[in-house]
Design a protein around this motif. Sequence first.
Motif, PDB file in Angstrom:
ATOM      1  N   SER A 119      48.783  39.862  45.413  1.00 11.93           N
ATOM      2  CA  SER A 119      49.442  39.676  46.697  1.00 11.93           C
ATOM      3  C   SER A 119      50.679  38.825  46.463  1.00 11.93           C
ATOM      4  O   SER A 119      50.635  37.839  45.735  1.00 11.93           O
ATOM      5  N   TRP A 120      51.763  39.191  47.117  1.00 13.30           N
ATOM      6  CA  TRP A 120      53.004  38.438  46.915  1.00 13.30           C
ATOM      7  C   TRP A 120      53.050  37.186  47.774  1.00 13.30           C
ATOM      8  O   TRP A 120      53.869  36.309  47.536  1.00 13.30           O
ATOM      9  N   ARG A 121      52.134  37.030  48.722  1.00 14.02           N
ATOM     10  CA  ARG A 121      52.105  35.795  49.509  1.00 14.02           C
ATOM     11  C   ARG A 121      51.149  34.769  48.884  1.00 14.02           C
ATOM     12  O   ARG A 121      51.200  33.605  49.221  1.00 14.02           O
ATOM     13  N   GLN A 122      50.293  35.191  47.992  1.00 16.67           N
ATOM     14  CA  GLN A 122      49.368  34.282  47.276  1.00 16.67           C
ATOM     15  C   GLN A 122      49.862  34.134  45.834  1.00 16.67           C
ATOM     16  O   GLN A 122      50.403  35.067  45.272  1.00 16.67           O
ATOM     17  N   ARG A 123      49.634  33.009  45.244  1.00 16.76           N
ATOM     18  CA  ARG A 123      50.033  32.791  43.852  1.00 16.76           C
ATOM     19  C   ARG A 123      48.832  33.038  42.939  1.00 16.76           C
ATOM     20  O   ARG A 123      48.417  32.167  42.189  1.00 16.76           O
ATOM     21  N   ALA A 124      48.250  34.245  43.026  1.00 15.07           N
ATOM     22  CA  ALA A 124      47.077  34.562  42.216  1.00 15.07           C
ATOM     23  C   ALA A 124      46.901  36.065  42.106  1.00 15.07           C
ATOM     24  O   ALA A 124      47.401  36.822  42.940  1.00 15.07           O
ATOM     25  N   CYS A 125      46.170  36.470  41.074  1.00 10.23           N
ATOM     26  CA  CYS A 125      45.759  37.861  40.895  1.00 10.23           C
ATOM     27  C   CYS A 125      44.241  37.908  40.915  1.00 10.23           C
ATOM     28  O   CYS A 125      43.580  36.958  40.466  1.00 10.23           O
ATOM     29  N   TYR A 126      43.703  39.001  41.385  1.00  7.08           N
ATOM     30  CA  TYR A 126      42.253  39.188  41.422  1.00  7.08           C
ATOM     31  C   TYR A 126      41.932  40.500  40.720  1.00  7.08           C
ATOM     32  O   TYR A 126      42.637  41.496  40.907  1.00  7.08           O
ATOM     33  N   ILE A 127      40.879  40.473  39.922  1.00  8.08           N
ATOM     34  CA  ILE A 127      40.448  41.701  39.249  1.00  8.08           C
ATOM     35  C   ILE A 127      38.957  41.893  39.445  1.00  8.08           C
ATOM     36  O   ILE A 127      38.221  40.935  39.712  1.00  8.08           O
ATOM     37  N   THR A 128      38.544  43.123  39.320  1.00  8.64           N
ATOM     38  CA  THR A 128      37.125  43.440  39.386  1.00  8.64           C
ATOM     39  C   THR A 128      36.864  44.652  38.499  1.00  8.64           C
ATOM     40  O   THR A 128      37.757  45.454  38.258  1.00  8.64           O
ATOM     41  N   ARG A 129      35.643  44.742  38.018  1.00  5.48           N
ATOM     42  CA  ARG A 129      35.234  45.913  37.223  1.00  5.48           C
ATOM     43  C   ARG A 129      34.805  47.016  38.173  1.00  5.48           C
ATOM     44  O   ARG A 129      34.321  46.755  39.266  1.00  5.48           O
ATOM     45  N   VAL A 130      34.982  48.255  37.748  1.00  2.00           N
ATOM     46  CA  VAL A 130      34.532  49.393  38.546  1.00  2.00           C
ATOM     47  C   VAL A 130      33.643  50.280  37.693  1.00  2.00           C
ATOM     48  O   VAL A 130      33.728  50.281  36.464  1.00  2.00           O
ATOM     49  N   ASP A 131      32.788  50.997  38.361  1.00  2.00           N
ATOM     50  CA  ASP A 131      31.903  51.947  37.703  1.00  2.00           C
ATOM     51  C   ASP A 131      32.671  53.252  37.493  1.00  2.00           C
ATOM     52  O   ASP A 131      33.338  53.740  38.419  1.00  2.00           O
ATOM     53  N   LYS A 132      32.559  53.790  36.315  1.00  2.00           N
ATOM     54  CA  LYS A 132      33.293  55.007  35.973  1.00  2.00           C
ATOM     55  C   LYS A 132      32.951  56.163  36.920  1.00  2.00           C
ATOM     56  O   LYS A 132      33.805  56.978  37.248  1.00  2.00           O
ATOM     57  N   ASP A 133      31.713  56.202  37.367  1.00  2.00           N
ATOM     58  CA  ASP A 133      31.270  57.307  38.226  1.00  2.00           C
ATOM     59  C   ASP A 133      31.446  57.021  39.710  1.00  2.00           C
ATOM     60  O   ASP A 133      31.227  57.901  40.535  1.00  2.00           O
ATOM     61  N   ASN A 134      31.816  55.780  40.064  1.00  2.00           N
ATOM     62  CA  ASN A 134      31.937  55.419  41.469  1.00  2.00           C
ATOM     63  C   ASN A 134      33.142  54.490  41.661  1.00  2.00           C
ATOM     64  O   ASN A 134      32.980  53.302  41.919  1.00  2.00           O
ATOM     65  N   VAL A 135      34.336  55.041  41.553  1.00  2.00           N
ATOM     66  CA  VAL A 135      35.552  54.251  41.718  1.00  2.00           C
ATOM     67  C   VAL A 135      35.836  54.127  43.214  1.00  2.00           C
ATOM     68  O   VAL A 135      35.931  55.133  43.912  1.00  2.00           O
ATOM     69  N   PRO A 136      35.949  52.895  43.728  1.00  2.00           N
ATOM     70  CA  PRO A 136      36.172  52.722  45.169  1.00  2.00           C
ATOM     71  C   PRO A 136      37.563  53.192  45.584  1.00  2.00           C
ATOM     72  O   PRO A 136      38.504  53.179  44.795  1.00  2.00           O
ATOM     73  N   GLY A 137      37.677  53.578  46.846  1.00  2.00           N
ATOM     74  CA  GLY A 137      38.949  54.025  47.406  1.00  2.00           C
ATOM     75  C   GLY A 137      39.908  52.871  47.601  1.00  2.00           C
ATOM     76  O   GLY A 137      39.531  51.700  47.580  1.00  2.00           O
ATOM     77  N   LEU A 138      41.156  53.208  47.832  1.00  2.00           N
ATOM     78  CA  LEU A 138      42.203  52.201  47.971  1.00  2.00           C
ATOM     79  C   LEU A 138      41.965  51.287  49.171  1.00  2.00           C
ATOM     80  O   LEU A 138      42.123  50.066  49.065  1.00  2.00           O
ATOM     81  N   ASP A 139      41.560  51.850  50.298  1.00  2.00           N
ATOM     82  CA  ASP A 139      41.319  51.016  51.484  1.00  2.00           C
ATOM     83  C   ASP A 139      40.192  50.020  51.247  1.00  2.00           C
ATOM     84  O   ASP A 139      40.304  48.841  51.600  1.00  2.00           O
ATOM     85  N   ALA A 140      39.092  50.481  50.623  1.00  2.00           N
ATOM     86  CA  ALA A 140      37.947  49.594  50.355  1.00  2.00           C
ATOM     87  C   ALA A 140      38.336  48.487  49.376  1.00  2.00           C
ATOM     88  O   ALA A 140      37.975  47.320  49.555  1.00  2.00           O
ATOM     89  N   VAL A 141      39.087  48.836  48.344  1.00  2.00           N
ATOM     90  CA  VAL A 141      39.512  47.842  47.347  1.00  2.00           C
ATOM     91  C   VAL A 141      40.436  46.819  47.987  1.00  2.00           C
ATOM     92  O   VAL A 141      40.271  45.607  47.795  1.00  2.00           O
ATOM     93  N   THR A 142      41.398  47.287  48.757  1.00  2.00           N
ATOM     94  CA  THR A 142      42.354  46.373  49.396  1.00  2.00           C
ATOM     95  C   THR A 142      41.647  45.413  50.341  1.00  2.00           C
ATOM     96  O   THR A 142      41.884  44.202  50.309  1.00  2.00           O
ATOM     97  N   GLU A 143      40.750  45.938  51.159  1.00  2.00           N
ATOM     98  CA  GLU A 143      40.007  45.090  52.097  1.00  2.00           C
ATOM     99  C   GLU A 143      39.151  44.069  51.352  1.00  2.00           C
ATOM    100  O   GLU A 143      39.104  42.891  51.717  1.00  2.00           O
ATOM    101  N   SER A 144      38.489  44.509  50.293  1.00  2.00           N
ATOM    102  CA  SER A 144      37.636  43.612  49.514  1.00  2.00           C
ATOM    103  C   SER A 144      38.451  42.478  48.885  1.00  2.00           C
ATOM    104  O   SER A 144      38.064  41.307  48.940  1.00  2.00           O
ATOM    105  N   PHE A 145      39.580  42.797  48.285  1.00  2.00           N
ATOM    106  CA  PHE A 145      40.424  41.772  47.661  1.00  2.00           C
ATOM    107  C   PHE A 145      41.006  40.814  48.703  1.00  2.00           C
ATOM    108  O   PHE A 145      41.061  39.608  48.468  1.00  2.00           O
ATOM    109  N   GLN A 146      41.422  41.319  49.844  1.00  2.00           N
ATOM    110  CA  GLN A 146      41.975  40.450  50.877  1.00  2.00           C
ATOM    111  C   GLN A 146      40.916  39.492  51.402  1.00  2.00           C
ATOM    112  O   GLN A 146      41.195  38.325  51.666  1.00  2.00           O
ATOM    113  N   ARG A 147      39.673  39.964  51.517  1.00  2.00           N
ATOM    114  CA  ARG A 147      38.574  39.099  51.952  1.00  2.00           C
ATOM    115  C   ARG A 147      38.310  38.033  50.891  1.00  2.00           C
ATOM    116  O   ARG A 147      38.124  36.859  51.198  1.00  2.00           O
ATOM    117  N   ARG A 148      38.327  38.429  49.611  1.00  2.00           N
ATOM    118  CA  ARG A 148      38.061  37.483  48.519  1.00  2.00           C
ATOM    119  C   ARG A 148      39.104  36.382  48.424  1.00  2.00           C
ATOM    120  O   ARG A 148      38.764  35.234  48.160  1.00  2.00           O
TER     121      ARG A 148
END
Length: 179
Positions: A119-148
Motif C-alpha cells: 500500500s502506498w499510504r502505509q510504509r510496509a509490505c505484506y506477504i502470504t503463502r498460497v496453495d497451488k490448487d486454491n489461489v485466492p481471487g484479487l478481491d479476497a486478497v486485497t480485502e484480507s491484506f487491508q484488514r491485516r
Amino acid sequence: MDDSSKEALMEEAPPRYSESPRPPCVPHELKSLLLLVALVVVALVVVNVTFLLLGLHLSESHAETVLRMTIHGLDGEGTPQQLAMNKKERTGTFAVRDGLNASAAVVYDYGKLLVGYRSWRQRACYITRVDKDNVPGLDAVTESFQRRQDEDKAVPLADRSILGTTINILCSAVPVFWA
C-alpha cells in the motif's frame, strides 16, 4: 603596329608565375607508419561497433516478455483492473485501490507461491503463502491484506531471500510482514 614590334613581343618570355607549394617532404617510413596507425584505428572501431551491435542483439533477444492488459468486470462495469504479467518470473501484478485516495499493488508470484501487497499510504509490505490448487481471487486478497494492515499484529519477515524478484523490488524500501 609594326612587324618588328610584334616580333619583339613574341620573343619576350611569358611572365613567371610563382611555383605551387610542395607538400613537406615526408619520409617513406613515416608515411607507412601513419597508414598502419590509421588502419589499426579503423579496425578497432569496426571491432567495437561489431561487439556493441552483437550485445544489443543478444540483450534484445533475451528481453523479458511482459504482458499488460486492462480487465473489466464480467458485465463490463466496475473499476477496471490493470494487470502486468511477466512470463519469465511467473508473476502477475495488479494495481488496486486502497481506500478513497490511495492505491496499492498486489503481486501474485506463481513460482514461489506467494502473494505480496504494498500500500502506498502505509510504509510496509505484506506477504502470504498460497496453495497451488486454491489461489485466492484479487478481491479476497486485497480485502484480507487491508484488514491485516489495520490489525497491527503482523509478524516481520526474517529472510527476504524467499521473495521473488518482483516482490523484492516492490518491497525493497519498506519492512516486510507475514499476513
